[in-house]
Scaffold this motif. Structure first.
Motif, PDB file in Angstrom:
ATOM      1  N   GLY A 123       3.530   9.257  -1.062  1.00  0.00           N
ATOM      2  CA  GLY A 123       3.226   9.279  -2.356  1.00  0.00           C
ATOM      3  C   GLY A 123       3.216  10.759  -2.917  1.00  0.00           C
ATOM      4  N   LEU A 141       2.821   6.366 -13.263  1.00  0.00           N
ATOM      5  CA  LEU A 141       2.247   5.579 -11.911  1.00  0.00           C
ATOM      6  C   LEU A 141       3.188   4.603 -12.048  1.00  0.00           C
ATOM      7  CD1 LEU A 141      -1.384   5.824 -11.629  1.00  0.00           C
ATOM      8  CD2 LEU A 141       0.061   7.254 -10.661  1.00  0.00           C
ATOM      9  N   GLY A 142       3.802   3.880 -12.903  1.00  0.00           N
ATOM     10  CA  GLY A 142       4.816   2.827 -12.834  1.00  0.00           C
ATOM     11  C   GLY A 142       6.242   3.677 -12.239  1.00  0.00           C
ATOM     12  N   GLU A 202       5.647   3.521  -8.547  1.00  0.00           N
ATOM     13  CA  GLU A 202       5.528   2.228  -7.966  1.00  0.00           C
ATOM     14  C   GLU A 202       6.914   1.745  -7.572  1.00  0.00           C
ATOM     15  OE1 GLU A 202       3.769  -2.208  -8.595  1.00  0.00           O
ATOM     16  OE2 GLU A 202       3.956  -0.802 -10.225  1.00  0.00           O
ATOM     17  N   GLU A 203       7.883   2.059  -8.716  1.00  0.00           N
ATOM     18  CA  GLU A 203       9.292   1.633  -8.671  1.00  0.00           C
ATOM     19  C   GLU A 203       9.970   2.178  -7.317  1.00  0.00           C
ATOM     20  OE1 GLU A 203      10.946   2.716 -12.461  1.00  0.00           O
ATOM     21  OE2 GLU A 203      10.080   1.040 -13.339  1.00  0.00           O
ATOM     22  N   ASP A 256      -4.525   0.797  -9.416  1.00  0.00           N
ATOM     23  CA  ASP A 256      -4.549  -0.519  -8.566  1.00  0.00           C
ATOM     24  C   ASP A 256      -3.554  -1.325  -9.384  1.00  0.00           C
ATOM     25  OD1 ASP A 256      -5.859  -1.959  -6.649  1.00  0.00           O
ATOM     26  OD2 ASP A 256      -6.694  -3.236  -8.402  1.00  0.00           O
ATOM     27  N   LYS A 257      -3.290  -1.433 -10.741  1.00  0.00           N
ATOM     28  CA  LYS A 257      -2.407  -2.352 -11.003  1.00  0.00           C
ATOM     29  C   LYS A 257      -0.940  -2.024 -10.635  1.00  0.00           C
ATOM     30  CE  LYS A 257      -0.785  -1.513 -15.267  1.00  0.00           C
ATOM     31  NZ  LYS A 257      -0.762  -1.457 -16.820  1.00  0.00           N
ATOM     32  N   HIS A 258      -0.788  -0.772 -10.246  1.00  0.00           N
ATOM     33  CA  HIS A 258       0.790  -0.308  -9.611  1.00  0.00           C
ATOM     34  C   HIS A 258       0.592  -0.248  -8.204  1.00  0.00           C
ATOM     35  CE1 HIS A 258       2.311   0.704 -13.404  1.00  0.00           C
ATOM     36  NE2 HIS A 258       1.185   1.202 -13.959  1.00  0.00           N
ATOM     37  N   ASN A 259      -0.476  -1.012  -7.486  1.00  0.00           N
ATOM     38  CA  ASN A 259      -0.322  -0.955  -6.048  1.00  0.00           C
ATOM     39  C   ASN A 259      -0.499   0.452  -5.440  1.00  0.00           C
ATOM     40  OD1 ASN A 259      -0.144  -4.034  -6.188  1.00  0.00           O
ATOM     41  ND2 ASN A 259       1.951  -3.664  -6.714  1.00  0.00           N
ATOM     42  N   ILE A 260      -1.320   1.157  -6.216  1.00  0.00           N
ATOM     43  CA  ILE A 260      -1.439   2.846  -5.729  1.00  0.00           C
ATOM     44  C   ILE A 260      -2.761   2.910  -5.323  1.00  0.00           C
ATOM     45  CG2 ILE A 260      -1.253   4.943  -6.498  1.00  0.00           C
ATOM     46  CD1 ILE A 260       1.406   4.073  -7.839  1.00  0.00           C
ATOM     47  N   ASN A 300       2.936   4.421  -2.590  1.00  0.00           N
ATOM     48  CA  ASN A 300       1.951   3.578  -2.391  1.00  0.00           C
ATOM     49  C   ASN A 300       0.336   4.513  -2.467  1.00  0.00           C
ATOM     50  OD1 ASN A 300       1.267   4.592   0.120  1.00  0.00           O
ATOM     51  ND2 ASN A 300       2.249   3.019   1.101  1.00  0.00           N
TER      52      ASN A 300
END
Length: 342
Positions: free
Chosen positions: A49, A78-79, A82-83, A117-121, A87
């Motif tokens: 990250g 943060l999107g 994630e792309e 958390d929505k972005h699995n981070i 993490n």
């Protein structure tokens, strides 16, 4: 009278010695075993990250204060992370925001964690910091200076506040409150208690606060590990305390791969999981393409500096300002432009 005075001093000295030993014992006894640290590390995918601050904030205060907290930009950026498979984000807090608006600050931390958390981070939170401007002030923050790296970043709690022990009790309240609030929250990966203690020529002046923040953390004893990253090899007293009291070994390295590899080999001697919490300085031959594969080879977590080019101006090198504010031919840090293009 003299006998009574000497007796009183003896009792006081004995009490202070015992209390100091009990504190040291608490920190040492609550340090994770190597086995526990390894089990924790094995539970997570390889940690990759960036150090994150939204592009609309010049520093930690602007990120977290109510008037400038920018949830929309945080969500979008943060999107981007994630792309590309990131993490984890390392995120700096600031004690002055807590002091000014305790409940509001904690609500914004919660809002940030929901977005991440929505972005699995997952998030690494940083408490104190000895880097850049020593005089943080709450309220409207100054505009960036064109072409200057981190022209508005603020230390926490600043200087001379960082070695003013009269201020430690209110810092203790802050640290313990945040730790207790999220001590069992799986969205928080671990706690980075103090960024680069001793920087800005403070040296061992930062040692008392460093010891205190470890003590406060271990009194709370969160379910996540705590650590303070090694960053300067000449700070021997600080380094020894950091390495011998951290649950996991964290460090910073902005050098080329040949040097960085030697650092990894040396730190492996601690036998604990390792995470590089700052790296990537392109003009110093520290790139994704020559550093990230090496960290993966050693199973060392990898957190580079910077995600989106913004008000921190970290596309410019520490010591190479561009007064015109023109974009450098080679970015120092950061990955994306504000529109998400690399």
């Amino acid at each position: 009278m003299i006998k009574n005075f000497i007796l009183a001093l003896t009792v006081l000295f004995t009490f202070q010695t015992v209390a100091s030993q009990e504190v040291a014992s608490l920190v040492e006894n609550n340090r994770w075993s190597i086995e526990k640290a390894e089990e924790w590390y094995a539970e997570h995918d390889w940690i990759t990250g960036a150090n994150f601050i939204p592009s609309t904030a010049i520093n930690q205060l602007e990120m977290w204060q109510a008037d400038t907290f920018d949830a929309e930009t945080i969500d979008r950026e943060l999107g981007f992370a994630e792309e590309i498979g990131f993490n984890t984000m390392r995120v700096y807090l600031h004690s002055l925001v807590y002091k000014a608006d305790k409940e509001g600050f904690k609500k914004r931390i919660e809002q940030y964690l929901k977005i991440a958390d929505k972005h699995n981070i997952k998030t690494i939170f940083v408490f104190f910091d000895d880097v850049w401007d020593a005089n943080p002030k709450i309220g409207k923050q100054r505009a960036p200076k064109p072409g200057i790296h981190n022209s508005g970043w603020m230390q926490d709690p600043g200087y001379p506040a960082s070695n003013n022990e009269a201020l430690f009790p209110e810092l203790e309240v802050y640290v313990k409150d945040i730790l207790r609030t999220y001590a069992n929250d799986e969205r928080v990966l671990f706690w980075d208690l103090y960024n680069e203690p001793g920087n800005n020529n403070k040296g061992n002046e930062s040692l008392p606060l460093l010891k205190k923040v470890f003590t406060w953390a271990k009194e709370v004893n969160p379910s996540q590990p705590v650590s303070v990253g090694l960053w300067a090899w000449n700070l021997t007293d600080l380094n020894a305390y950091q390495a011998l009291h951290s649950d996991i070994i964290t460090y910073h390295d902005y050098e080329s791969p040949d040097w960085h590899r030697r650092v990894i080999e040396l730190l492996k001697s601690h036998g604990r999981p390792m995470i590089c919490t700052e790296y990537m300085a392109r003009t110093r031959n520290n790139y994704f393409q020559n550093t990230l594969p090496m960290l993966k080879e050693y199973n060392v977590g990898a957190i580079n500096w910077g995600l989106v080019n913004g008000k921190t101006n970290t596309i410019y090198a520490w010591d190479t300002p561009i007064e015109s504010g023109a974009e450098p031919e080679e970015w120092f840090h950061d990955i994306f432009r504000k529109d998400g293009t690399p």
